[in-house]
Design a protein around this motif. Structure first.
Motif: not given
Length: 377
Positions: A236-240, A254, A256, A285, A297
């Motif tokens: 995914s390209s979303e921030t986790r 955090r 991505a 990652q 991050s």
């Protein structure tokens, strides 16, 4: 003679408290084989970021260039496995090095740095690594911003690795945070894994599919054979984000990247019939099939938990989001705080002090001169 001089100095009252300050230590006889960077804040039990940009260590080093560690509140928060041995514990393999020192501890995936193609740096050959030093780019320890950067251009064939780490303070944040920008530039598409070996109990994690009935092993070589897979989040390209608790303090990470990444929660200890390895968690990652990649991050210490009083404060992160943009040989990392304020860090490929850079993110242009700049709004 040196030990005697130290003992005499202590006996005569000449000892002085250690000055916990930021510094870089040059590596090699002539100081031209890389460096070891310390970014510190808050004294002995405050924050300490260590960045390893050294050479191989004449056979003693691990394949962990551009590795980083983080200490806070008297604890190792982002940690390094070190050597696989029980020193002088004769009941465990005679007190010497264990086989897993070669198969795990010396492999790149056991450290907090980028793995290319699921192989260790320099092909796992320390003699090759000894001839290929890391190149420091810049180091600065100023008020509110401490930053260091280095490049490794021969760790993997055809791939140049550049990492920039910064420890940043802001009035709306209780403690300094760490911003990490790791860039890989390759000649052909490759697979990238970026491990983070953290210490603590997970409080909240990103959505992922968990291994409930069986626990598969991540790989079969270069240290991957020693990792159990506990959970996997699809690309995914979303921030986790991942939050854990250690010694009464919370830590939120955090992350991505410039292309979709999957996120794996793993633990060491697979293929270890003699129970030689410590069981320690890690986040990986994973990016597939990209020539160029940027991983970005922020690590935020926050809050407190008092087990005696049974009280909790500041458990929620004060950072709302992290974003990134790149153009014209420069990148900007943008933190949006819970207060609505913006904390941004600009990093350029060009190290010239008079070079001008501009990057647009979410309609806002961030401009600066020089290799880096802090750009708050």
């Amino acid at each position: 003679p040196d030990g005697l001089a130290v003992a005499q100095g202590v006996a005569s009252g000449a000892a002085r408290p250690f000055a916990f300050r930021s510094m870089q230590l040059r590596d090699g006889p002539n100081g031209d084989l890389g460096n070891l960077v310390f970014l510190r804040q808050g004294g002995a039990n405050g924050q300490a970021l260590v960045m390893k940009n050294t050479q191989q260590g004449q056979g003693h080093g691990h394949f962990d260039r551009l590795n980083w560690l983080f200490y806070d509140n008297g604890q190792a928060v982002i940690r390094d496995y070190g050597a696989a041995r029980f020193l002088n514990v004769e009941a465990k393999n005679g007190g010497g090095y264990l086989d897993e020192n070669d198969s795990w501890a010396m492999q790149t995936v056991a450290h907090n740095t980028l793995v290319v193609g699921e192989k260790s740096q320099f092909g796992g050959d320390w003699r090759v690594g000894e001839d290929r030093p890391t190149t420091p780019r810049f180091f600065h320890a100023g008020e509110g911003l401490q930053i260091a950067s280095a490049r490794l251009d021969k760790g993997y064939d055809g791939v140049v690795l550049t990492r920039t780490l910064a420890m940043v303070e802001h009035p709306d944040l209780a403690l300094p945070v760490v911003i990490d920008l790791f860039r890989a530039t390759g000649a052909t598409p490759a697979d990238y894994d970026l491990p983070l070996h953290f210490n603590g109990h997970i409080i909240s994690a990103f959505a992922a599919e968990h291994s409930v009935r069986e626990r598969r092993v991540l790989g079969d070589a270069a240290g991957y054979e020693h990792l159990w897979v506990d959970a996997v989040a699809p690309a995914s390209s979303e921030t986790r984000s991942l939050t854990w608790l250690l010694n009464g303090r919370f830590y939120t990470y955090r992350f991505a990247a410039s292309a979709p990444i999957s996120a794996l929660l793993v633990e060491s200890g697979a293929n270890d019939p003699s129970f030689n390895l410590r069981r320690e968690p890690a986040l990986i990652q994973r990016m597939r099939g990209q020539a160029d990649a940027s991983f970005f991050s922020v690590l935020e210490p926050h809050g407190a938990y008092d087990g005696t009083a049974e009280t909790v404060s500041g458990a929620a992160s004060r950072i709302r989001d992290i974003g990134r943009a790149r153009s014209n040989g420069a990148e900007v990392i943008v933190l949006t705080l819970a207060s609505g304020k913006i904390l941004a860090l600009g990093v350029a490929d060009d190290l010239a002090e008079n070079a001008a850079h501009a990057v647009t993110f979410n309609g806002q242009t961030y401009a600066w001169t020089g290799p880096y700049a802090r750009l708050d709004r």
